[in-house]
Motif scaffolding. Structure first.
Motif, mmCIF file in Angstrom:
data_model
loop_
_atom_site.group_PDB
_atom_site.id
_atom_site.type_symbol
_atom_site.label_atom_id
_atom_site.label_comp_id
_atom_site.label_asym_id
_atom_site.label_seq_id
_atom_site.Cartn_x
_atom_site.Cartn_y
_atom_site.Cartn_z
ATOM 1 N N LYS A 181 0.779 -0.998 -0.243
ATOM 2 C CA LYS A 181 -0.158 0.114 0.087
ATOM 3 C C LYS A 181 1.027 1.239 -0.104
ATOM 4 O O LYS A 181 -0.223 2.633 1.103
ATOM 5 C CB LYS A 181 -0.522 0.402 0.786
ATOM 6 N N ASP A 182 2.270 1.524 -0.577
ATOM 7 C CA ASP A 182 3.073 2.113 -0.875
ATOM 8 C C ASP A 182 3.150 3.320 -1.964
ATOM 9 O O ASP A 182 3.362 3.987 -2.224
ATOM 10 C CB ASP A 182 4.415 2.168 -0.421
ATOM 11 N N GLY A 183 1.824 2.268 -2.706
ATOM 12 C CA GLY A 183 1.769 3.529 -4.433
ATOM 13 C C GLY A 183 3.492 3.107 -5.129
ATOM 14 O O GLY A 183 2.621 4.048 -6.295
ATOM 15 N N ARG A 184 4.062 2.047 -5.051
ATOM 16 C CA ARG A 184 4.668 1.605 -5.671
ATOM 17 C C ARG A 184 4.544 0.428 -6.861
ATOM 18 O O ARG A 184 4.213 0.063 -6.536
ATOM 19 C CB ARG A 184 5.766 1.206 -4.891
ATOM 20 N N ALA A 185 4.982 0.154 -7.953
ATOM 21 C CA ALA A 185 4.996 -0.424 -9.088
ATOM 22 C C ALA A 185 5.468 -2.352 -8.729
ATOM 23 O O ALA A 185 6.611 -1.817 -8.039
ATOM 24 C CB ALA A 185 5.171 0.072 -10.111
ATOM 25 N N THR A 186 4.851 -2.548 -8.915
ATOM 26 C CA THR A 186 5.330 -4.131 -9.539
ATOM 27 C C THR A 186 6.717 -4.466 -9.817
ATOM 28 O O THR A 186 6.750 -3.363 -11.031
ATOM 29 C CB THR A 186 4.794 -4.768 -9.977
ATOM 30 N N GLU A 187 7.674 -4.475 -8.941
ATOM 31 C CA GLU A 187 8.562 -4.981 -9.635
ATOM 32 C C GLU A 187 8.319 -6.477 -9.989
ATOM 33 O O GLU A 187 8.529 -7.333 -9.716
ATOM 34 C CB GLU A 187 9.978 -4.926 -8.144
ATOM 35 N N TRP A 188 9.250 -6.509 -11.052
ATOM 36 C CA TRP A 188 9.506 -7.693 -12.160
ATOM 37 C C TRP A 188 11.461 -8.842 -12.282
ATOM 38 O O TRP A 188 11.525 -7.684 -12.307
ATOM 39 C CB TRP A 188 9.525 -7.137 -13.305
ATOM 40 N N ARG A 189 10.576 -9.181 -12.462
ATOM 41 C CA ARG A 189 11.992 -9.902 -13.050
ATOM 42 C C ARG A 189 12.128 -10.377 -14.813
ATOM 43 O O ARG A 189 11.399 -11.024 -14.899
ATOM 44 C CB ARG A 189 12.763 -11.523 -12.129
ATOM 45 N N LEU A 190 12.803 -10.672 -15.471
ATOM 46 C CA LEU A 190 12.681 -11.361 -16.357
ATOM 47 C C LEU A 190 13.670 -12.867 -16.750
ATOM 48 O O LEU A 190 14.684 -13.031 -15.983
ATOM 49 C CB LEU A 190 13.685 -10.904 -18.141
ATOM 50 N N THR A 191 13.040 -13.515 -16.762
ATOM 51 C CA THR A 191 13.075 -15.705 -16.650
ATOM 52 C C THR A 191 14.459 -15.057 -17.670
ATOM 53 O O THR A 191 15.100 -16.796 -17.650
ATOM 54 C CB THR A 191 11.812 -15.879 -16.994
ATOM 55 N N GLU A 192 14.515 -14.650 -18.641
ATOM 56 C CA GLU A 192 16.194 -14.882 -19.412
ATOM 57 C C GLU A 192 16.827 -14.529 -18.754
ATOM 58 O O GLU A 192 18.477 -15.047 -19.288
ATOM 59 C CB GLU A 192 15.785 -14.275 -20.450
ATOM 60 N N HIS A 193 17.036 -13.951 -17.799
ATOM 61 C CA HIS A 193 18.126 -13.578 -17.201
ATOM 62 C C HIS A 193 18.528 -14.272 -15.725
ATOM 63 O O HIS A 193 17.485 -14.531 -14.681
ATOM 64 C CB HIS A 193 18.295 -12.131 -16.724
ATOM 65 N N PRO A 194 19.462 -14.604 -14.363
ATOM 66 C CA PRO A 194 19.502 -14.417 -13.231
ATOM 67 C C PRO A 194 18.756 -13.346 -12.514
ATOM 68 O O PRO A 194 18.945 -12.346 -13.387
ATOM 69 C CB PRO A 194 21.072 -14.294 -13.280
#
Length: 158
Positions: free
Chosen positions: A97-110
């Motif tokens: 609930k802090d107003g931040r966007a989702t953090e993602w990872r690309l499965t192509e990289h570690p």
């Protein structure tokens, strides 16, 4: 001479590299144009040491790609369902609930957050397969993000 973040000589301007093996995968060929464009946006943020901390919101994607927020959200779901991306930390509407966007990872990289090796889950994706969105376990059918889904196929039931 300019140096990069690791102190190495800067060899040229930044760029996004999409390998033939990735673009030849069944999963890539099945993606919509919007999902492919979104992947390029996420990949452009990757700097070799921030996978798992790629921050991009639906609103930002909507503005950058000139698409609706609904279409942007569907493109994110499509990338997850096809195994190209994973959620590391869900944004505001997923528990934070802090107003931040989702953090993602690309499965192509570690993953630089967990140390997890590249899964390249998209290489195992097949037409008609059911993918699972992590971490909530929401099923997304291949047949379409707007289609109905009545649960796992008979072959997946215990």
């Amino acid at each position: 001479m300019k140096r990069d973040h690791r102190g190495n000589p800067n060899k040229g301007p930044s760029h996004v590299r999409l390998y033939d093996w990735l673009m030849d995968s069944d999963a890539w060929k099945d993606l919509s144009a919007q999902a492919r464009a979104l992947y390029v946006l996420l990949k452009a943020q990757y700097r070799g040491m921030n996978n798992g901390r790629l921050v991009l919101s639906i609103r930002q994607v909507s503005e950058e790609l000139h698409i609706s927020k609904t279409t942007a959200a569907e493109a994110f779901k499509e990338l997850v369902a096809h195994g190209f991306t994973e959620v590391v930390i869900r944004g505001s509407f997923g528990g934070r609930k802090d107003g931040r966007a989702t953090e993602w990872r690309l499965t192509e990289h570690p993953c630089d957050v967990s140390g997890e090796l590249p899964s390249k889950a998209f290489m195992r994706w097949r037409p008609g397969s059911i993918s699972t969105v992590r971490p909530e376990g929401q099923s997304v059918p291949h047949s379409g993000l707007t289609g109905t889904h009545s649960g796992p196929s008979k072959s997946l039931r215990a």
